[in-house]
Design a protein around this motif. Structure first.
Motif, short mmCIF file in Angstrom:
data_model
loop_
_atom_site.label_atom_id
_atom_site.label_comp_id
_atom_site.label_asym_id
_atom_site.label_seq_id
_atom_site.Cartn_x
_atom_site.Cartn_y
_atom_site.Cartn_z
N ASP A 30 52.70 37.47 23.95
CA ASP A 30 53.17 36.68 22.81
C ASP A 30 53.51 35.24 23.15
N GLU A 31 53.27 34.40 22.16
CA GLU A 31 53.84 33.06 22.11
C GLU A 31 54.69 33.03 20.84
N LEU A 45 56.11 39.48 26.94
CA LEU A 45 55.61 40.83 26.68
C LEU A 45 55.72 41.12 25.19
N GLY A 46 54.62 41.52 24.56
CA GLY A 46 54.64 41.71 23.11
C GLY A 46 53.67 42.77 22.65
N GLY A 47 53.67 42.97 21.35
CA GLY A 47 52.81 43.99 20.75
C GLY A 47 53.57 45.27 20.48
N PRO A 338 64.42 38.75 16.78
CA PRO A 338 64.11 40.06 16.21
C PRO A 338 62.73 40.60 16.57
N THR A 339 61.90 39.80 17.29
CA THR A 339 60.54 40.23 17.62
C THR A 339 60.56 41.57 18.37
N GLY A 378 62.06 38.26 24.47
CA GLY A 378 61.41 39.17 25.40
C GLY A 378 62.19 40.48 25.51
N THR A 379 62.04 41.13 26.64
CA THR A 379 62.64 42.46 26.82
C THR A 379 63.98 42.37 27.55
#
Length: 413
Positions: A30-31, A45-47, A338-339, A378-379
């Motif tokens: 992610d950006e 890290l995303g998705g 919130p992502t 992020g995480t």
């Protein structure tokens, strides 16, 4: 981290292990772009896949961490820092090197109401049931994020591929739990019928408040305050449950700072007889009724067990569920980004259900999981306390859950 073509236990341990959770959500780098003056961040890290896996992993310290399965298509541009982060989770991740392509990347933008805009920056690779290894196919729960039509296809394909598999002891695999997260673009009135046609295939449908409102042609917001309308959420859930009154599925609506709303139809559940116990013969086996039939003697004979005791089949009544579970964080300042919060919630929910928790307690697991995901960009940071216990952002998951459980005032299942 070593490239993995099959999920293998860390440290060279080849012993088999059970899989509680698998997500078919994609891996995305992610950006994230925020409103000024906050600067954007990159290589995050995303998705749905990683965040779903995170939600299940939070409640799975090693060696239970190996019960969490997910898939990564690793492109030529894969950051080394993300490899190290993924390795630290010690999950049953399946990493597939694809050096001839770039890793799937996405752009995220948020407005003042935390509404997300998203677009892909590189081509995406959609996961299918064919991508699941035999080990991942044995999972107790599956997280799907897709259209209604695709959901039905995936469930059918997963069930078909599982049909030839069995447990280590040779017994049949139990029926898996399917958690469906609808894609936002297809949460429209035109897709409502398609959505209801999908409900018999799954166990839990979990849109957020905006997606649920989209199916109903509504905004889901209170017209006076502009905030999320809890009444609109409840009304839409009632409509969906009414469309399938005899179907046993649950609706879990993720509603931001309002928490989540749980809805499930009630019904009757007959208790399973012990193995070898025969069902009492039906009345018609004794011939037709006559005017002189002794009804009292007839029913006594039908209901008596071999010891002469009147036997009555017990029926357990499921009252259904209609309940709000609050968000863990009550201070908006604790919510940094919130992502991924919704995906993380569903990972916690799914693994809770897979381990036999009630819908209410599994949703509380989801709320706790989401609370860790939204405290930073992020995480959350994995670590250990002075007693060697696993921590995330310096807090043990158990301690946060115990505090939340007290707030909710319910008992563990």
């Amino acid at each position: 981290m070593d490239v993995q073509n099959e999920p293998k236990p860390q440290g060279g341990d080849e012993a088999s292990h059970e899989i509680d959770f698998v997500t078919l959500g994609m891996f995305i780098i992610d950006e994230i772009e925020y409103l000024p003056p906050t600067p954007p961040v990159k290589d995050i890290l995303g998705g749905a896949g990683p965040y779903g896996a995170l939600g299940a992993r939070l409640f799975s310290p090693p060696p239970l961490s190996r019960s969490v399965g997910w898939i990564i298509d690793k492109g030529s541009d894969f950051p080394a820092a993300l490899e190290d982060l993924i390795a630290s989770w010690e999950t049953s991740v399946l990493i597939r090197p694809t050096p001839d392509r770039l890793t799937t990347r996405g752009w995220n933008g948020y407005d003042e109401h935390q509404n997300r805009a998203f677009r892909y920056m590189t081509p995406k690779v959609r996961l299918t049931a064919e991508d699941l290894t035999p080990e991942l196919l044995t999972a107790r729960s599956f997280h799907l994020i897709c259209s209604p039509t695709r959901c039905r296809e995936l469930v059918t394909e997963v069930r078909a591929r599982r049909s030839g598999l069995c447990n280590a002891d040779g017994s049949n695999l139990p029926r898996p739990i399917f958690i469906w997260e609808p894609v936002p673009d297809l949460c429209t009135p035109d897709e409502l019928l398609n959505c209801t046609n999908t409900l018999p295939f799954i166990d839990v449908i979990s849109p957020n408040h905006s997606e649920l409102a989209g199916f109903m042609g509504d905004s889901g917001l209170d017209p006076e305050t502009g905030e999320i309308s809890t009444k609109a959420v409840e009304r839409a859930c009632e409509q969906l449950l009414g469309s399938m009154p005899l179907q046993s599925f649950a609706i879990v609506v993720r509603a931001g700072d309002k928490g989540c709303y749980l809805a499930r139809n009630g019904g009757r559940k007959r208790k399973v007889r012990p193995t070898g116990q025969r069902k009492k013969p039906s009345a018609f086996l004794h011939g037709g009724l006559r005017p002189d039939t002794d009804m009292e003697a007839l029913f006594a004979g039908l209901l008596q067990d071999p010891e002469g005791t009147i036997a009555r089949e017990e029926i357990e009544v499921d009252p259904g569920v209609e309940r709000w579970i609050p968000a863990y964080h009550t201070d908006a300042k604790r919510v940094v980004d919130p992502t991924g919060g919704g995906n993380t919630f569903l990972g916690g929910l799914a693994v809770g259900l897979a381990r036999g928790k009630s819908l209410e307690e599994a949703a509380a697991w989801g709320s706790i999981a989401a609370s860790f995901a939204i405290e930073q960009v992020g995480t959350p940071v994995l670590g250990k306390d002075k007693y060697g216990r696993e921590t995330w952002n310096g807090v043990t998951v158990d301690s946060r859950f115990e505090e939340f459980k007290t707030r909710l005032a319910f008992r563990e299942s």
